[in-house]
Design an enzyme around this catalytic site. Structure first.
Site, PDB file in Angstrom:
ATOM      1  N   ARG A  65       0.337 -23.512   0.430  1.00  0.00           N
ATOM      2  CA  ARG A  65       1.180 -23.780  -0.752  1.00  0.00           C
ATOM      3  C   ARG A  65       2.603 -23.301  -0.482  1.00  0.00           C
ATOM      4  O   ARG A  65       3.584 -23.930  -0.863  1.00  0.00           O
ATOM      5  CB  ARG A  65       0.611 -23.117  -2.019  1.00  0.00           C
ATOM      6  N   LYS A 214       8.051 -44.841  -3.360  1.00  0.00           N
ATOM      7  CA  LYS A 214       8.687 -46.147  -3.336  1.00  0.00           C
ATOM      8  C   LYS A 214       9.188 -46.476  -1.928  1.00  0.00           C
ATOM      9  O   LYS A 214       8.401 -46.538  -1.019  1.00  0.00           O
ATOM     10  CB  LYS A 214       9.799 -46.182  -4.392  1.00  0.00           C
TER      11      LYS A 214
HETATM   12  C1  PLP Z   1       8.578 -44.042  -9.593  1.00  0.00           C
HETATM   13  C2  PLP Z   1       9.810 -43.335  -9.946  1.00  0.00           C
HETATM   14  C3  PLP Z   1       9.791 -41.976 -10.302  1.00  0.00           C
HETATM   15  C4  PLP Z   1       8.500 -41.188 -10.390  1.00  0.00           C
HETATM   16  O1  PLP Z   1       7.879 -41.026  -9.162  1.00  0.00           O
HETATM   17  P1  PLP Z   1       6.294 -40.867  -8.960  1.00  0.00           P
HETATM   18  O2  PLP Z   1       6.156 -40.775  -7.497  1.00  0.00           O
HETATM   19  O3  PLP Z   1       5.651 -42.079  -9.565  1.00  0.00           O
HETATM   20  O4  PLP Z   1       5.885 -39.639  -9.695  1.00  0.00           O
HETATM   21  C5  PLP Z   1      10.991 -41.358 -10.556  1.00  0.00           C
HETATM   22  N1  PLP Z   1      12.167 -42.029 -10.519  1.00  0.00           N
HETATM   23  C6  PLP Z   1      12.224 -43.337 -10.200  1.00  0.00           C
HETATM   24  C7  PLP Z   1      13.547 -44.018 -10.166  1.00  0.00           C
HETATM   25  C8  PLP Z   1      11.061 -44.033  -9.909  1.00  0.00           C
HETATM   26  O5  PLP Z   1      11.127 -45.337  -9.613  1.00  0.00           O
END
Ligand code: PLP
Length: 397
Positions: A65, A214
């Site tokens: 951690r 993403k």
């Molecule tokens: C998807 C997203 C998040 C959140 O991320 P997670 O990995 O789903 O927790 C935050 N900001 C933006 C711009 C996103 O597209």
């Protein structure tokens, strides 16, 4: 011996590796060759704890951690790419964002981009508000509105540019210069641009955040979040929070994310080229009432965006005219995934009103331009001619 605050990291973004071009840094980031064996990839240290060979001389890593060599390689990697001091890897983008917001305390106020990511909106309005952290949502295309939101207890500014899903542009340098004058911490969600297209620390931002789920991961197969601090003092404070909250990314996921990140530039270049074509095609089509893409002529804030970014990204939003038309389109497309998320090898079509922004009250949503007909197209690596032909048949629905 404490597991807290141990210095596990090295200075990043400087020195020999820091002088190289982005594409080279993506491949040669420092830990790409295992020092012990010469292995061509970072080993996955699937261990929760580490043996103290000498009790008087504790090991560099003692508990996963607090620090794990695989995660550390990723953290150094993102710090190098963003040109920051220190990187942090979290279990998700929201884990990164929520942990970072805990730099604030009860009684503090934060100014936030109006059409911020739905999860960030939910965090601020249903969780952090209960802990006494107040927020004001502001249309950051209007700098006067940002200035007007300043309260005596304002401590931070949270930007997302381009914003989600209408791709509104905030002037990063103007906002950070003003924030510094007022002693405010600046944070920026750089998920849509990635460090390939936009490096906010160069424009004065203190902390860069990512949903690495993403574009950075890029393959719709890993959930992760990243943060990069501009200076060591902030890095130390965020380290305490990451370790204290335990919101860390696992070794396996850290490895998988690095695997995806190596091709970031190649993927972004192709997806962006296709996104430009798609946006141009949509903007000439009478079946579509509005197209949002920072690269389109007439997109509000385009010049500001061009000054602070090296590209327009791979997300195009458009209005299909009505909720009915949007739903018809979503049921007729054959190539993209119809899903929440974006930034992958496959194109992803999403419907903010019922997906990413479903948590937002309808009135608030409409006020922010997220109409019932709005769909968001994240352009993947398929052939653009096929994507356009597919969308063309779907729009006839
Ligand atoms: C998807 C997203 C998040 C959140 O991320 P997670 O990995 O789903 O927790 C935050 N900001 C933006 C711009 C996103 O597209």
């Amino acid at each position: 011996m404490s597991e807290d605050n141990k210095e596990l990291t090295t200075e990043n973004g400087q020195g020999a590796a820091g002088d190289r071009k982005f594409a080279t840094k993506l491949i040669h980031f420092g830990a790409e060759i295992d020092e012990q064996t010469g292995a061509s990839s970072v080993p996955i240290y699937q261990a929760s704890t580490f043996h103290h060979h000498d009790i008087f001389n504790p090991p560099q890593y003692d508990y996963s951690r607090s620090g794990n060599p695989t995660r550390q390689a990723l953290e150094d990697y993102i710090a190098l790419l963003e040109g920051g001091n220190r990187g942090f890897a979290f279990a998700s983008g929201m884990a990164a964002i929520s942990t970072t917001f805990l730099l604030l305390s009860a009684g503090d106020h934060v100014i936030v981009t109006e059409d911020v990511y739905g999860g960030t909106y939910r965090l601020l309005t249903s969780i952090l508000n209960r802990l006494g952290i107040e927020s004001t949502f502001v249309d950051m295309t209007d700098f006067a509105a940002v200035q007007a939101a300043l309260l005596p207890n304002t401590k931070a500014v949270f930007m997302e540019t381009p914003s989600n899903p209408t791709l509104k542009i905030t002037n990063i340098a103007e906002t950070t210069a003003w924030a510094k004058e007022h002693g405010l911490l600046t944070m920026l969600d750089n998920t849509f641009m990635t460090p390939y297209h936009q490096r906010p620390i160069e424009h004065g931002v203190d902390i860069v955040l990512h949903s690495a789920t993403k574009f950075l991961g890029g393959h719709s197969d890993v959930l992760a979040g990243l943060a990069v601090t501009a200076d060591e003092a902030l890095g130390k404070r965020l380290k305490v929070l990451q370790n204290g909250m335990g919101t860390v990314l696992s070794a396996q996921e850290s490895w998988l994310l690095m695997r995806g990140m190596k091709t970031l530039q190649t993927r972004m270049e192709q997806s962006e080229r296709s996104a430009r074509k798609l946006a141009e095609w949509l903007s000439q089509d009478s079946r579509v009432s509005k197209v949002y893409y920072p690269g389109l002529e007439g997109h509000p804030g385009r010049e500001v965006h061009e000054r602070q970014s090296l590209g327009y990204g791979a997300v195009v939003s458009f209005d299909a005219g009505s909720g009915e038309k949007a739903k018809a389109l979503l049921s007729k497309v054959r190539i993209p995934l119809v899903a929440v998320s974006l930034g992958a090898v496959e194109s992803i079509l999403s419907y903010p009103a019922m997906m990413s922004h479903a948590a937002m009250p309808r009135e608030v949503r409409l006020e922010r331009g997220i109409t019932d007909g709005l769909v968001r197209y994240s352009v993947g690596l398929e052939d653009i001619d096929d994507l356009i032909a597919d969308l063309d048949q779907a729009l006839n629905g």
